[in-house]
Design a protein around this motif. Structure first.
Motif, short mmCIF file in Angstrom:
data_model
loop_
_atom_site.label_atom_id
_atom_site.label_comp_id
_atom_site.label_asym_id
_atom_site.label_seq_id
_atom_site.Cartn_x
_atom_site.Cartn_y
_atom_site.Cartn_z
N LEU A 52 0.96 -0.97 -0.09
CA LEU A 52 -0.19 -0.25 0.07
C LEU A 52 0.60 1.68 0.36
CD1 LEU A 52 -2.97 -1.46 2.64
CD2 LEU A 52 -2.73 -1.17 0.27
N GLN A 53 1.72 1.02 0.04
CA GLN A 53 3.40 2.13 -0.40
C GLN A 53 2.72 3.77 0.96
OE1 GLN A 53 2.65 2.51 -4.66
NE2 GLN A 53 4.31 1.93 -4.69
N PRO A 54 3.21 3.03 2.25
CA PRO A 54 2.94 3.47 3.42
C PRO A 54 4.49 4.72 3.49
CG PRO A 54 3.05 1.96 4.47
CD PRO A 54 2.44 1.67 2.62
N ALA A 55 4.12 5.99 3.15
CA ALA A 55 6.01 7.30 3.22
C ALA A 55 6.38 6.48 3.97
CB ALA A 55 5.29 8.94 3.89
N SER A 56 6.13 6.01 5.41
CA SER A 56 6.90 5.62 6.39
C SER A 56 6.28 4.84 7.42
CB SER A 56 7.55 6.67 7.72
OG SER A 56 6.27 7.31 8.05
N ILE A 57 6.60 3.78 8.47
CA ILE A 57 5.86 2.75 9.01
C ILE A 57 6.30 2.74 10.27
CG2 ILE A 57 5.30 0.08 9.74
CD1 ILE A 57 5.18 0.07 6.31
N ALA A 58 5.60 2.87 11.60
CA ALA A 58 6.09 2.83 13.07
C ALA A 58 4.86 1.77 14.03
CB ALA A 58 6.06 3.67 13.73
N VAL A 59 5.96 1.39 13.88
CA VAL A 59 4.74 0.36 15.69
C VAL A 59 5.10 0.53 16.70
CG1 VAL A 59 4.62 -2.46 16.18
CG2 VAL A 59 5.37 -2.18 13.34
N VAL A 60 3.94 0.75 17.79
CA VAL A 60 3.56 0.73 18.91
C VAL A 60 3.13 0.14 19.44
CG1 VAL A 60 2.31 2.24 20.38
CG2 VAL A 60 3.57 3.25 17.98
N ALA A 61 3.80 -0.50 20.73
CA ALA A 61 2.74 -1.46 21.75
C ALA A 61 3.64 -1.32 22.62
CB ALA A 61 4.09 -2.61 20.98
N LEU A 62 2.33 -2.46 23.91
CA LEU A 62 2.57 -1.46 25.50
C LEU A 62 3.92 -2.32 25.63
CD1 LEU A 62 1.04 -0.47 27.80
CD2 LEU A 62 -0.31 -2.78 27.43
N VAL A 63 4.24 -3.46 25.22
CA VAL A 63 4.75 -4.28 25.51
C VAL A 63 5.99 -5.35 24.83
CG1 VAL A 63 2.97 -6.14 27.31
CG2 VAL A 63 5.27 -5.93 27.95
N ALA A 64 6.79 -6.04 24.36
CA ALA A 64 7.36 -6.49 23.85
C ALA A 64 7.70 -7.72 24.09
CB ALA A 64 7.93 -5.80 21.92
N TYR A 65 8.02 -9.15 23.98
CA TYR A 65 8.48 -9.98 24.13
C TYR A 65 10.62 -9.77 23.56
CZ TYR A 65 10.74 -14.79 24.77
OH TYR A 65 12.08 -15.72 24.43
N ARG A 66 11.73 -9.27 24.21
CA ARG A 66 12.71 -8.52 23.61
C ARG A 66 13.00 -9.68 22.18
NH1 ARG A 66 15.65 -5.53 26.35
NH2 ARG A 66 14.72 -6.17 28.34
N ALA A 67 13.45 -10.80 22.66
CA ALA A 67 13.42 -12.03 21.80
C ALA A 67 12.75 -12.00 20.55
CB ALA A 67 13.81 -12.75 22.35
N ASN A 68 11.73 -11.93 20.32
CA ASN A 68 10.87 -11.86 19.27
C ASN A 68 10.74 -10.45 18.79
OD1 ASN A 68 11.05 -14.74 19.55
ND2 ASN A 68 8.64 -14.74 20.21
N LEU A 69 10.71 -9.58 19.38
CA LEU A 69 10.83 -7.98 19.12
C LEU A 69 12.59 -7.60 18.36
CD1 LEU A 69 9.67 -5.39 18.66
CD2 LEU A 69 10.58 -4.53 20.74
#
Length: 200
Positions: free
Chosen positions: A139-156
Motif C-alpha cells: 500500500l506504499q505508506p510514506a513510513s511505518i511505525a509500530v507502537v506496543a505496550l509490551v513486547a517480548y524482547r527476543a522476538n521483537l
C-alpha cells in the motif's frame, strides 16, 4: 529501529497500572489510552508538520499542524490494540483510525504516501505484526511505525532486524514470553470476557 521507553519514569508508572490484576474494563482501557498518549509523543518525532494561519487571542498568528496529505493512518490490531491506538489518536486527531482483525482486507485503505502507525497491545510471537507489516507494504505508506505496550524482547529483536525501515516504539520490553487466557489475557480483561467459555 527500536525505540525502547522501558526506563522512562512516566511510562514506567503508566505501564505499571496496566499490569495490575484488579484493573479491568473501562479503567484498564483508560490506562492503555494513557500509555498511547505518551507513545504518540515518540511517534510524532517522525511526522511532517506545516505552518498555517490561526486566530490567536491577540489576532492572526502562525500555528502548526500535521502536513496536509501526510496525516498518519493509525491501524489498531484488534482487539487489544484499540485503546492504545485511541491514546495515540487523541494526540494526533487529524489522523485516520482503522481497525484490523485477522483477514481484514486493507486494499481499500488510503495509505499511499501517508505515515502508517500500527498499534498492538502486546507483541509476543510477533506473528500478528509480521502479517500486518507484510500486508501493508504493497500500500506504499510514506513510513511505518509500530507502537506496543509490551513486547517480548527476543522476538521483537527478530522483527527489528527483519524490518530495518520500521520504527518500533515500545513502552516496556519483557524477557518473558507469555500468552494469557481468561483472567490473564489482556484483551479479555479489557473487554470483560474473562469468564467466557472461549477464554478457557
Amino acid at each position: 529501529m527500536l525505540i525502547d521507553h522501558s526506563d522512562e519514569p512516566l511510562l514506567r508508572l503508566l505501564v505499571n497500572a496496566t499490569r495490575q490484576a484488579q484493573l479491568k474494563g473501562p479503567a484498564l482501557a483508560e490506562a492503555h489510552r494513557d500509555v498511547g498518549r505518551q507513545l504518540a509523543r515518540s511517534v510524532a518525532r517522525h511526522l511532517v508538520l506545516e505552518d498555517f494561519e490561526i486566530q490567536h487571542v491577540t489576532g492572526r498568528s502562525t500555528g502548526v499542524r500535521l502536513k496536509a496529505g501526510a496525516e498518519p493512518v493509525i491501524l489498531a490490531v484488534m482487539l487489544a490494540g484499540l485503546f492504545l491506538a485511541e491514546g495515540v489518536w487523541c494526540l494526533l486527531p487529524e489522523s485516520s483510525l482503522l481497525l484490523h482483525n485477522d483477514g481484514t482486507d486493507l486494499q481499500g485503505a488510503s495509505m499511499h504516501g501517508r505515515p502508517l502507525i500500527i498499534v498492538d497491545s502486546v507483541i509476543n510471537t510477533g506473528r500478528s505484526i509480521r502479517d500486518v507489516l507484510s500486508a501493508v507494504s504493497v500500500l506504499q505508506p510514506a513510513s511505518i511505525a509500530v507502537v506496543a505496550l509490551v513486547a517480548y524482547r527476543a522476538n521483537l529483536q527478530v522483527l527489528v532486524d527483519d524490518f530495518p525501515d520500521v520504527f518500533f516504539h515500545v513502552a516496556r520490553l519483557s524477557d518473558h514470553s507469555y500468552v494469557g487466557r481468561g483472567t490473564t489475557d489482556t484483551g479479555a480483561r479489557l473487554f470483560g470476557t474473562t469468564n467466557w467459555g472461549s477464554e478457557r
